[in-house]
Motif scaffolding. Sequence first.
Motif, PDB file in Angstrom:
ATOM      1  N   GLU A   1     -96.786  42.180  46.520  1.00 50.33           N
ATOM      2  CA  GLU A   1     -97.361  42.238  47.861  1.00 50.33           C
ATOM      3  C   GLU A   1     -96.397  41.701  48.922  1.00 50.33           C
ATOM      4  N   VAL A   2     -95.422  40.902  48.507  1.00 50.38           N
ATOM      5  CA  VAL A   2     -94.496  40.311  49.476  1.00 50.38           C
ATOM      6  C   VAL A   2     -93.096  40.919  49.384  1.00 50.38           C
ATOM      7  N   PHE A   3     -92.711  41.403  48.187  1.00 52.24           N
ATOM      8  CA  PHE A   3     -91.399  42.039  48.060  1.00 52.24           C
ATOM      9  C   PHE A   3     -91.451  43.418  48.710  1.00 52.24           C
TER      10      PHE A   3
ATOM     11  N   ILE B   1     -89.005  44.888  42.799  1.00 48.43           N
ATOM     12  CA  ILE B   1     -90.298  44.965  42.103  1.00 48.43           C
ATOM     13  C   ILE B   1     -90.114  45.594  40.723  1.00 48.43           C
ATOM     14  N   LYS B   2     -89.282  46.626  40.657  1.00 49.57           N
ATOM     15  CA  LYS B   2     -89.050  47.299  39.380  1.00 49.57           C
ATOM     16  C   LYS B   2     -88.368  46.367  38.379  1.00 49.57           C
ATOM     17  N   ILE B   3     -87.453  45.533  38.861  1.00 53.56           N
ATOM     18  CA  ILE B   3     -86.778  44.584  37.971  1.00 53.56           C
ATOM     19  C   ILE B   3     -87.796  43.613  37.364  1.00 53.56           C
TER      20      ILE B   3
ATOM     21  N   ALA C   1     -82.156  38.253  36.067  1.00 53.04           N
ATOM     22  CA  ALA C   1     -83.573  38.034  35.784  1.00 53.04           C
ATOM     23  C   ALA C   1     -83.749  37.732  34.305  1.00 53.04           C
ATOM     24  N   ALA C   2     -84.639  36.763  34.021  1.00 52.17           N
ATOM     25  CA  ALA C   2     -84.859  36.377  32.625  1.00 52.17           C
ATOM     26  C   ALA C   2     -86.279  35.862  32.471  1.00 52.17           C
TER      27      ALA C   2
END
Length: 593
Positions: free
Chosen positions: A293-295, A301-303, A333-334
């Motif tokens: 909702e904020v990105f 978002i896909k990541i 990302a992790a």
Amino acid sequence: MHKLKFRLVFAILSVTLLVMASLGLVIGQVYKNIYENHLTDRLMKEAELAAFTIESHSEEAIDEQQLALRMSERLDARVTIIAADGTVLGESATDPEDMDNHADRPEIREVREGKNGTEMRYSDTIGQELLYYAVPYRVDAQQSGYVRLGLATQTIAKLNETIWTILIVSFTVAFIVIGSITYRIANEMIRPIESASEVAIELAEGNFKARTFEGKQDEVGQLTRSMNVLAYNLEQITKRHEAQQERLETLINNMGSGLIFINTRGDISLINQKCHEIFEENTDKWLNQLYHEVFKSKELIKIVQTIFITEKRHREQIQLVTGIDTKHFDIHAAPIVSEMGMVKGIVLVLHDITELKKLEQVRKDFVANVSHELKTPVTSIKGFSETLLDGAMADPAYVEKFLTIIHKESERLQSLIQDLLELSKLEQHYFRLNWGRAELSKIVQDAVELLRPKAEAKEIAISLHAASSVEMDGDSERLKQVAINLISNAITYTPNHGEINVSVTQDHQSILFTVSDNGIGIESSELPRIFERFYRVDRARSRNSGGTGLGLAIVKHLVEAHNGKLSVESELGHGTTFTIHFMKDQMIDQKKQ
């Protein structure tokens, strides 16, 4: 604890008050009965004495009324002499002839029945309550009548009032003394417990420096000492935790990369200060909000979705458009995995590689752009020069035409080189503005007048709306260069018979410089790139007009050097508006630059 102390004191005082009230009622009634018995006994003796006096004068002719008056005066009581049939013979309080027959009076009836002739009742004759006592008197062993004495009960009432006053005053003093002692004892008992309770509340609220008074060596004292030990241990643990937390927060908020934690529900649970600069938003409001909702970036978002699905590390480079700039980020990302192997959330680290990308792109584009921009004038100069050398210079008409073209292309080449040198100078770290007090309204007016012939050649109307005496801290020559570039750019991209509006407005602290046209406009997708070197919205139009493609890049650098903010709004086919926001007064350290 106040309730406990109140209940304890209230219970003790209630029992004390009840006992004292009961005792007071008993004592008061006992004293009243004793006095009444004493008074009755007195009346009995005095009545018997009066009867004896009458009996002793039985041989003489006596006046019962006078005798009643004399005995009343001596005994200080009401005396009534009554015949056997109830007729009043003598009365000390009034005339006996006015009195009714007393045979039916309660005290007389009791005497006739052989009882004690005593009665307490209200007397209508004298208008007050009296204690009566009646005895018979006899003449010659025959009952001849009755003698009745009456004593006002005001004495009993006064004595009763005195007794109750003494009881109330003494019991009140005793109650106050008992209450004070009870409160003090209760306070001594409850105070350590209250102190321990207050410390427990402070500890629950996070104040681990709170301590309680350690009392005597009893159970309560052991409680207070244990509470202080607990508070000390919690304080030490909290200090260590706060120190670790501060170091962690300092590290997170001062790291050069953006850091975002997302929990398993998809809510953003932590975001550092660097994200303010990355997204150019108040990212504090993102806390506890769903990430999608904020990105605004679909790639980001896909990541996140990929990590939730695969539960594996992921690295990717993405682009984020913020305002008029496009930024490049290297995303690491992790998943955050617990000891049980469960995913507890996701961590995103955003490394800003915009400058690296720009440098890389500059290295790639510079040679190509410069070569492309130089190719046309160099080719033209070389071609027409070769043509002249091949024999065309024998024809004067060709000579003049070709030399004019060669001169025009050489001027264009010189302008391009000059702009490249200017831009290179602006980008050097040693570049400094010549700070001073600049009148922006006059600078913009001069720029408009300078470019008005160029606008009139295309029949473009330029309107200037500038407030008088608009001054600011800045470099007058550089500000004039900004104004000329923006107005010239507007003329270039505005068709014939168009309009250009230039305005300079101010408030207490800032100045707003606006250049607006109704020209060809810019597509929204191209807005982030218009300040790049050699970038042109309409290459054919700008090249034919003599533009180098470096004007807006120079404007952007000069505005940033003045600590201003540059923004652009445009709609394809409806024109473009450039807006610059300047501060009137700059900081002293900036003036020294």
